[in-house]
Design a protein around this motif. Structure first.
Motif, PDB file in Angstrom:
ATOM      1  N   MET A 196      19.506   4.750  78.796  1.00 14.55           N
ATOM      2  CA  MET A 196      18.203   5.209  78.447  1.00 14.55           C
ATOM      3  C   MET A 196      17.169   4.315  78.518  1.00 14.55           C
ATOM      4  O   MET A 196      17.361   3.280  77.888  1.00 14.55           O
ATOM      5  CB  MET A 196      18.316   5.645  76.903  1.00 14.55           C
ATOM      6  CG  MET A 196      17.031   6.474  76.315  1.00 14.55           C
ATOM      7  SD  MET A 196      16.886   6.744  74.484  1.00 14.55           S
ATOM      8  CE  MET A 196      18.299   7.890  74.439  1.00 14.55           C
ATOM      9  N   SER A 197      16.019   4.723  79.275  1.00 10.01           N
ATOM     10  CA  SER A 197      15.055   3.685  79.429  1.00 10.01           C
ATOM     11  C   SER A 197      14.116   3.549  78.389  1.00 10.01           C
ATOM     12  O   SER A 197      14.344   4.472  77.199  1.00 10.01           O
ATOM     13  CB  SER A 197      14.084   4.517  80.520  1.00 10.01           C
ATOM     14  OG  SER A 197      13.357   5.522  80.065  1.00 10.01           O
ATOM     15  N   SER A 198      13.268   2.525  78.221  1.00 15.85           N
ATOM     16  CA  SER A 198      12.452   2.307  77.242  1.00 15.85           C
ATOM     17  C   SER A 198      11.366   3.326  77.035  1.00 15.85           C
ATOM     18  O   SER A 198      10.986   3.628  75.810  1.00 15.85           O
ATOM     19  CB  SER A 198      11.915   1.067  77.369  1.00 15.85           C
ATOM     20  OG  SER A 198      11.009   0.777  78.706  1.00 15.85           O
ATOM     21  N   SER A 199      10.972   3.879  78.139  1.00 17.72           N
ATOM     22  CA  SER A 199      10.176   5.197  78.017  1.00 17.72           C
ATOM     23  C   SER A 199      10.762   6.267  77.373  1.00 17.72           C
ATOM     24  O   SER A 199       9.939   6.882  76.289  1.00 17.72           O
ATOM     25  CB  SER A 199       9.656   5.423  79.441  1.00 17.72           C
ATOM     26  OG  SER A 199       8.710   4.429  79.873  1.00 17.72           O
ATOM     27  N   LEU A 200      11.957   6.696  77.536  1.00 20.80           N
ATOM     28  CA  LEU A 200      12.470   7.923  76.956  1.00 20.80           C
ATOM     29  C   LEU A 200      12.759   7.310  75.552  1.00 20.80           C
ATOM     30  O   LEU A 200      12.447   8.256  74.607  1.00 20.80           O
ATOM     31  CB  LEU A 200      14.026   8.274  77.635  1.00 20.80           C
ATOM     32  CG  LEU A 200      14.677   9.376  77.059  1.00 20.80           C
ATOM     33  CD1 LEU A 200      13.748  10.430  76.565  1.00 20.80           C
ATOM     34  CD2 LEU A 200      15.735   9.574  77.795  1.00 20.80           C
ATOM     35  N   ASP A 201      13.136   6.349  75.133  1.00 20.21           N
ATOM     36  CA  ASP A 201      13.409   5.962  73.887  1.00 20.21           C
ATOM     37  C   ASP A 201      12.133   5.990  73.070  1.00 20.21           C
ATOM     38  O   ASP A 201      12.193   6.411  71.980  1.00 20.21           O
ATOM     39  CB  ASP A 201      13.877   4.451  73.888  1.00 20.21           C
ATOM     40  CG  ASP A 201      14.233   3.799  72.558  1.00 20.21           C
ATOM     41  OD1 ASP A 201      15.044   4.230  71.568  1.00 20.21           O
ATOM     42  OD2 ASP A 201      13.381   3.047  72.105  1.00 20.21           O
TER      43      ASP A 201
END
Length: 253
Positions: free
Chosen positions: A1-6
């Motif tokens: 999971m990318s930081s943007s999705l998180d």
């Protein structure tokens, strides 16, 4: 999971706190926008809270939303629909959700749909699959004939004004079963493989940017009613992929 999705998932958590607290509230304040669509104090409070969190974390990102406006620019743009299904929300129907998506250089790269009153959440990131709130990976159905297909829309009346009621009824007549689950939910049900086609005659970019990512990452197809893979076309068609061209043919004016 990318930081943007998180981060997007944490935005959804913040939104859920506000919307859940105002759902079925006796003092809910409701007004009308110039286009006569309703807006509640929960809509504006939720969008304002999301915007503040984005501005704090990503101050250089653009933001566009249902209530406060904005446009998709170059670079990174967050799209927000604080409550998709406001009419349901204000009447006490639990089928409503907060929609959050991120568009980079004109291309949607992630989407989160959070429906706390249903106890449901759907999310996806480009090239990483689509998932439900329990971590289950989503996959569209294998139905390959319209005669076996389950189709949904939001409001039959919208087809009269924005596309063609007759065209939608041609699709309905060709399918096995039809319902009007409406708004975000029908597209997420396509991603889950529960229904096969979701069609809408009129949408805004924040309604469908993230939903398109979810449907495609679940193995389906998403387009406008002309068949163009875009969230800017003003209409929407989600299918399991097998039925997309056949559905477009029925919906052609």
């Amino acid at each position: 999971m990318s930081s943007s999705l998180d981060f997007a998932l944490r935005l959804a958590d913040a939104a859920d706190e506000i919307t859940s607290a105002r759902f079925r509230a006796q003092d809910l304040k409701v007004t009308r926008k110039p286009d006569r669509t309703p807006v509640t104090d929960a809509d504006t409070a939720t969008e304002d809270a999301i915007r503040a969190l984005i501005a704090e974390r990503y101050p250089d990102d653009e933001i566009a939303g249902e209530e406060r406006g904005g446009q998709v620019g170059t670079g990174r743009t967050w799209l927000i629909d604080p409550i998709d299904g406001t009419k349901n929300f204000l009447r006490g129907v639990p089928a409503w959700a907060t929609l959050i998506s991120l568009v980079i250089d004109g291309q949607p790269v992630l989407g989160v749909v959070s429906a706390p009153a249903l106890g449901k959440r759907w999310f996806a990131e480009a090239n990483e699959g689509a998932y439900a709130e329990d971590g289950r990976k989503l996959s569209v159905s294998g139905v390959n004939s319209l005669s076996d297909a389950y189709v949904s829309t939001t409001d039959l009346g919208s087809w009269v004004e924005h596309h063609s009621r007759e065209a939608y009824l041609r699709l309905v007549d060709a399918c096995w079963e039809s319902r009007a689950f409406g708004d975000f939910w029908q597209h997420c049900l396509v991603a889950e493989g529960v229904i096969d086609i979701a069609a809408e005659a009129i949408v805004n970019p924040w309604d469908v940017a993230g939903i398109g990512v979810i449907v495609k990452e679940a193995g389906g197809r998403f387009s406008d009613l002309k068949g163009v893979d875009t969230f800017l076309g003003g209409s929407a068609l989600s299918t399991n992929g097998h039925l997309h061209d056949a559905a477009l043919e029925k919906l052609a004016r």
